[in-house]
Write an enzyme that holds these catalytic residues in place. Structure first.
Site, PDB file in Angstrom:
ATOM      1  N   GLY A 136      -1.719  -2.652  -0.319  1.00  0.00           N
ATOM      2  CA  GLY A 136      -2.003  -1.585  -1.292  1.00  0.00           C
ATOM      3  C   GLY A 136      -1.770  -1.989  -2.730  1.00  0.00           C
ATOM      4  N   ILE A 138       0.678  -3.357  -4.206  1.00  0.00           N
ATOM      5  CA  ILE A 138       1.516  -4.526  -4.517  1.00  0.00           C
ATOM      6  C   ILE A 138       0.647  -5.710  -4.929  1.00  0.00           C
ATOM      7  CG2 ILE A 138       3.306  -6.095  -3.687  1.00  0.00           C
ATOM      8  CD1 ILE A 138       3.895  -4.087  -1.458  1.00  0.00           C
ATOM      9  N   ASP A 203      -4.977  -4.203  11.683  1.00  0.00           N
ATOM     10  CA  ASP A 203      -4.959  -4.131  10.215  1.00  0.00           C
ATOM     11  C   ASP A 203      -3.977  -5.163   9.641  1.00  0.00           C
ATOM     12  OD1 ASP A 203      -5.594  -2.384   7.665  1.00  0.00           O
ATOM     13  OD2 ASP A 203      -3.416  -2.647   7.715  1.00  0.00           O
ATOM     14  N   LYS A 207      -4.694  -8.630   7.410  1.00  0.00           N
ATOM     15  CA  LYS A 207      -3.984  -8.955   6.164  1.00  0.00           C
ATOM     16  C   LYS A 207      -3.292 -10.306   6.284  1.00  0.00           C
ATOM     17  CE  LYS A 207      -3.374  -4.084   5.026  1.00  0.00           C
ATOM     18  NZ  LYS A 207      -2.591  -2.887   5.353  1.00  0.00           N
ATOM     19  N   GLY A 306      -2.163   4.518   0.825  1.00  0.00           N
ATOM     20  CA  GLY A 306      -2.349   5.785   0.110  1.00  0.00           C
ATOM     21  C   GLY A 306      -3.409   5.622  -0.974  1.00  0.00           C
TER      22      GLY A 306
HETATM   23  N1  LIG Z   1      -6.183   4.528   2.663  1.00  0.00           N
HETATM   24  C1  LIG Z   1      -5.416   3.499   2.337  1.00  0.00           C
HETATM   25  O1  LIG Z   1      -4.203   3.619   2.182  1.00  0.00           O
HETATM   26  C2  LIG Z   1      -6.023   2.140   2.128  1.00  0.00           C
HETATM   27  C3  LIG Z   1      -5.228   1.138   1.569  1.00  0.00           C
HETATM   28  C4  LIG Z   1      -5.765  -0.142   1.372  1.00  0.00           C
HETATM   29  C5  LIG Z   1      -7.054  -0.398   1.746  1.00  0.00           C
HETATM   30  N2  LIG Z   1      -7.808   0.603   2.310  1.00  0.00           N
HETATM   31  C6  LIG Z   1      -9.183   0.270   2.666  1.00  0.00           C
HETATM   32  O2  LIG Z   1     -10.041   0.993   1.800  1.00  0.00           O
HETATM   33  C7  LIG Z   1     -11.252   1.293   2.477  1.00  0.00           C
HETATM   34  C8  LIG Z   1     -11.477   2.792   2.446  1.00  0.00           C
HETATM   35  O3  LIG Z   1     -10.375   3.427   3.031  1.00  0.00           O
HETATM   36  P1  LIG Z   1     -10.137   5.007   2.884  1.00  0.00           P
HETATM   37  O4  LIG Z   1      -8.749   5.233   3.347  1.00  0.00           O
HETATM   38  O5  LIG Z   1     -10.573   5.470   1.570  1.00  0.00           O
HETATM   39  O6  LIG Z   1     -11.129   5.521   4.026  1.00  0.00           O
HETATM   40  P2  LIG Z   1     -11.879   6.934   4.103  1.00  0.00           P
HETATM   41  O7  LIG Z   1     -12.361   7.059   5.501  1.00  0.00           O
HETATM   42  O8  LIG Z   1     -11.029   8.008   3.517  1.00  0.00           O
HETATM   43  O9  LIG Z   1     -13.104   6.697   3.099  1.00  0.00           O
HETATM   44  C9  LIG Z   1     -14.250   5.988   3.414  1.00  0.00           C
HETATM   45  C10 LIG Z   1     -15.418   6.849   2.956  1.00  0.00           C
HETATM   46  O10 LIG Z   1     -16.625   6.110   3.099  1.00  0.00           O
HETATM   47  C11 LIG Z   1     -17.626   7.026   3.495  1.00  0.00           C
HETATM   48  N3  LIG Z   1     -18.733   6.275   4.099  1.00  0.00           N
HETATM   49  C12 LIG Z   1     -18.850   5.766   5.334  1.00  0.00           C
HETATM   50  N4  LIG Z   1     -20.021   5.143   5.487  1.00  0.00           N
HETATM   51  C13 LIG Z   1     -20.666   5.264   4.318  1.00  0.00           C
HETATM   52  C14 LIG Z   1     -21.926   4.827   3.847  1.00  0.00           C
HETATM   53  N5  LIG Z   1     -22.764   4.144   4.632  1.00  0.00           N
HETATM   54  N6  LIG Z   1     -22.257   5.114   2.579  1.00  0.00           N
HETATM   55  C15 LIG Z   1     -21.439   5.799   1.781  1.00  0.00           C
HETATM   56  N7  LIG Z   1     -20.227   6.246   2.169  1.00  0.00           N
HETATM   57  C16 LIG Z   1     -19.854   5.974   3.419  1.00  0.00           C
HETATM   58  C17 LIG Z   1     -16.930   7.963   4.447  1.00  0.00           C
HETATM   59  O11 LIG Z   1     -17.627   9.189   4.584  1.00  0.00           O
HETATM   60  C18 LIG Z   1     -15.572   8.128   3.782  1.00  0.00           C
HETATM   61  O12 LIG Z   1     -15.524   9.234   2.927  1.00  0.00           O
HETATM   62  C19 LIG Z   1     -11.104   0.706   3.886  1.00  0.00           C
HETATM   63  O13 LIG Z   1     -11.623  -0.602   3.893  1.00  0.00           O
HETATM   64  C20 LIG Z   1      -9.589   0.646   4.066  1.00  0.00           C
HETATM   65  O14 LIG Z   1      -9.201  -0.332   4.991  1.00  0.00           O
HETATM   66  C21 LIG Z   1      -7.333   1.855   2.502  1.00  0.00           C
HETATM   67  N1  LIG Z   2      -3.998   1.673   7.005  1.00  0.00           N
HETATM   68  C1  LIG Z   2      -3.408   0.763   6.084  1.00  0.00           C
HETATM   69  C2  LIG Z   2      -3.852   1.077   4.691  1.00  0.00           C
HETATM   70  C3  LIG Z   2      -3.364   0.090   3.667  1.00  0.00           C
HETATM   71  O1  LIG Z   2      -3.997  -1.137   3.804  1.00  0.00           O
HETATM   72  C4  LIG Z   2      -1.910   0.852   6.175  1.00  0.00           C
HETATM   73  O2  LIG Z   2      -1.407   1.800   6.761  1.00  0.00           O
HETATM   74  O3  LIG Z   2      -1.240  -0.050   5.683  1.00  0.00           O
HETATM   75 NA    NA Z   3      -2.284  -5.612  -3.020  1.00  0.00          NA
END
Ligand SMILES: NC(=O)c1ccc[n+]([C@@H]2O[C@H](COP(=O)([O-])OP(=O)(O)OC[C@H]3O[C@@H](n4cnc5c(N)ncnc54)[C@H](O)[C@@H]3O)[C@@H](O)[C@H]2O)c1
Ligand SMILES: N[C@@H](CCO)C(=O)O
Ligand code: NA
Length: 430
Positions: A136, A138, A203, A207, A306
């Site tokens: 995240g 960091i 996941d 990483k 988050g």
């Molecule tokens: N939530 C976290 O804490 C976090 C932290 C680090 C990395 N990530 C990464 O960030 C990315 C997004 O995570 P998130 O938590 O926001 O997920 P999320 O599911 O909340 O958001 C993804 C969004 O993409 C949309 N989507 C799916 N297919 C689509 C398409 N073809 N066109 C347009 N929109 C589309 C979905 O409707 C959804 O709203 C992922 O790769 C996740 O691994 C998330």
């Molecule tokens: N699902 C991941 C989001 C951050 O990469 C986690 O819980 O660490």
């Molecule tokens: Na980072």
């Protein structure tokens, strides 16, 4: 001097992370412009559900056609926060082909196809940045890739998944059930779209692959990472850990072999002493130790999941990529020149905590000890508790290879006096 033509940014995905990216881009627009040297303009937002109300985003920017958006040809940066392999992979390569650099938070994709995506970025003279993909908020990718570029990293060890740390912390500190804690982590926006990715360790393994690749200048893919999730960790394991002055964390560990000729990467639950800084990492926080020849041991700590923390990392990359665009340059790409082999888990050397159910009769302890000795696994401590003709035997070993430990456990299972192997857990951080 401020450039007047704005840099055009497209956002793919407007979920937990994407909505925060859009919010910060809007609320911090002036500061971002000053830091970059040009204003940044949100030029389009690709979503799956166009009817959803998205506060602060001009409805005219919303589209369900992400492909058409990345093909526009006037974009400077595409921010991919959809997640998953497809369509994210094709959208990213299409963005490069049509002149944009890319910022992504997608560890699953980068751990699977990082090499090909870097090659595509290089072919088109564009940037691919992904600080948000690991731990995240960091800063970890950039310190490894840039600040430590002159050092030799030997080990990267830490907690890189917020969801599982949140669950394990709840189970340990409040006695909460697994499902209840997972539901809460999902509601807080920490979990992946399919939380199996978190709890089964995919996941964290993704990483670990990314971190090992950058740390050791070697291609490491998800399949190279030994992976065990945390779904089998029980309240009894926490009780055993407590008796040893430990707690249980899901760790990612990437190591260079002592002779420097190979590397390993693994993710599994492990006992760590309560005195170790990782034991105090609570909730969805992450912490990662990096050990290098010249620097010694560095610790990186902060919110690992988050929407807002992750958006912080995305925005940092956006600023870096935008500055590169203005200067007509690109940042560092993939560095895999060392091409070290990735050794299998059997070669990993660590300590083990093994809990056995045995018959409570004379000679059993000696029998069990003999099996350990025959496999070259040295015992550190043994603790026995009797219960109605049966006993529970807890053995903690000195350092041994995973292969030797596996052979020991297989032989133990064959003893008539061993009723079962209740749990095996590695002991780290000593
Ligand atoms: N939530 C976290 O804490 C976090 C932290 C680090 C990395 N990530 C990464 O960030 C990315 C997004 O995570 P998130 O938590 O926001 O997920 P999320 O599911 O909340 O958001 C993804 C969004 O993409 C949309 N989507 C799916 N297919 C689509 C398409 N073809 N066109 C347009 N929109 C589309 C979905 O409707 C959804 O709203 C992922 O790769 C996740 O691994 C998330
Ligand atoms: N699902 C991941 C989001 C951050 O990469 C986690 O819980 O660490
Ligand atoms: Na980072």
């Amino acid at each position: 001097m401020m450039r007047t033509r704005p840099l055009k940014v497209a956002l793919l995905g407007c979920g937990v992370v994407g909505s925060e990216v859009a919010r910060i881009m809007t609320t911090h627009a002036d500061d971002l412009a000053a830091r970059i040297g040009a204003p940044v303009e949100l030029a389009g937002v690709a979503v799956r559900r166009p009817d959803k109300v998205r506060e602060g985003i001009d409805p005219a920017l919303i589209t369900t056609d992400a492909t058409a958006l990345v093909k526009r040809g006037d974009l400077d940066v595409v921010v991919e926060v959809i997640g998953g392999i497809e369509p994210a992979r094709t959208l990213i390569t299409t963005a490069f082909e049509h002149g944009a650099s890319v910022v992504s938070a997608n560890k699953a994709l980068l751990a699977q196809d990082g090499a090909a995506l870097h090659a595509a970025a290089e072919e088109h003279g564009k940037d691919l940045y992904y600080e948000a993909a690991v731990a995240g908020a960091i800063p970890l990718i950039r310190p490894l890739r840039e600040s430590l570029a002159g050092d030799k990293v030997n080990r990267v060890l830490g907690i890189v998944n917020g969801t599982t740390n949140f669950i394990l912390d709840k189970m340990d500190s409040t006695g909460a059930g697994y499902q209840e804690a997972l539901d809460e982590a999902t509601a807080l926006g920490y979990a992946e779209a399919d939380p199996t990715a978190d709890v089964e360790g995919f996941d964290a393994a993704a990483k670990a692959a990314i971190l090992a690749g950058i740390a050791f200048h070697t291609r490491v893919r998800l399949d190279d990472v030994h992976r065990e999730g945390m779904t089998e960790v029980t309240a009894a394991d926490f009780a055993s850990a407590k008796e040893m002055g430990c707690t249980i964390k899901l760790l990612a560990i990437c190591e260079r072999a002592e002779d420097g000729a190979s590397v390993t990467a693994r993710v599994h639950p492990a006992m760590i002493p309560l005195s170790h800084p990782l034991a105090s990492v609570r909730g969805a926080y992450n912490a990662v130790f990096v050990e290098s020849d010249a620097s010694g041991r560095l610790m990186f700590y902060g919110p690992g999941a988050g929407g807002s923390p992750t958006a912080s990392a995305v925005l940092g990359d956006l600023v870096a990529v935008a500055r590169n665009r203005i200067n007509g340059t690109t940042g560092p790409g993939e560095s895999a020149y060392a091409a070290l082999p990735v050794s299998p888990m059997g070669e990993v050397v660590t300590r083990y905590h093994i809990s056995l159910d045995v018959a409570d009769k004379p000679g059993v302890l000696a029998q069990v000890a003999t099996v350990f000795a025959e496999h070259g696994v040295s015992i550190d401590t043994v603790r026995q508790q009797g219960k109605d003709g049966e006993a529970s035997l807890v053995v903690v070993t000195h350092r041994a290879s995973d292969a030797a430990l596996g052979g020991t456990v297989e032989a133990l299972r064959k003893l008539d006096t061993v009723r079962g192997v209740a749990s095996i857990m590695r002991v780290e951080g000593e």
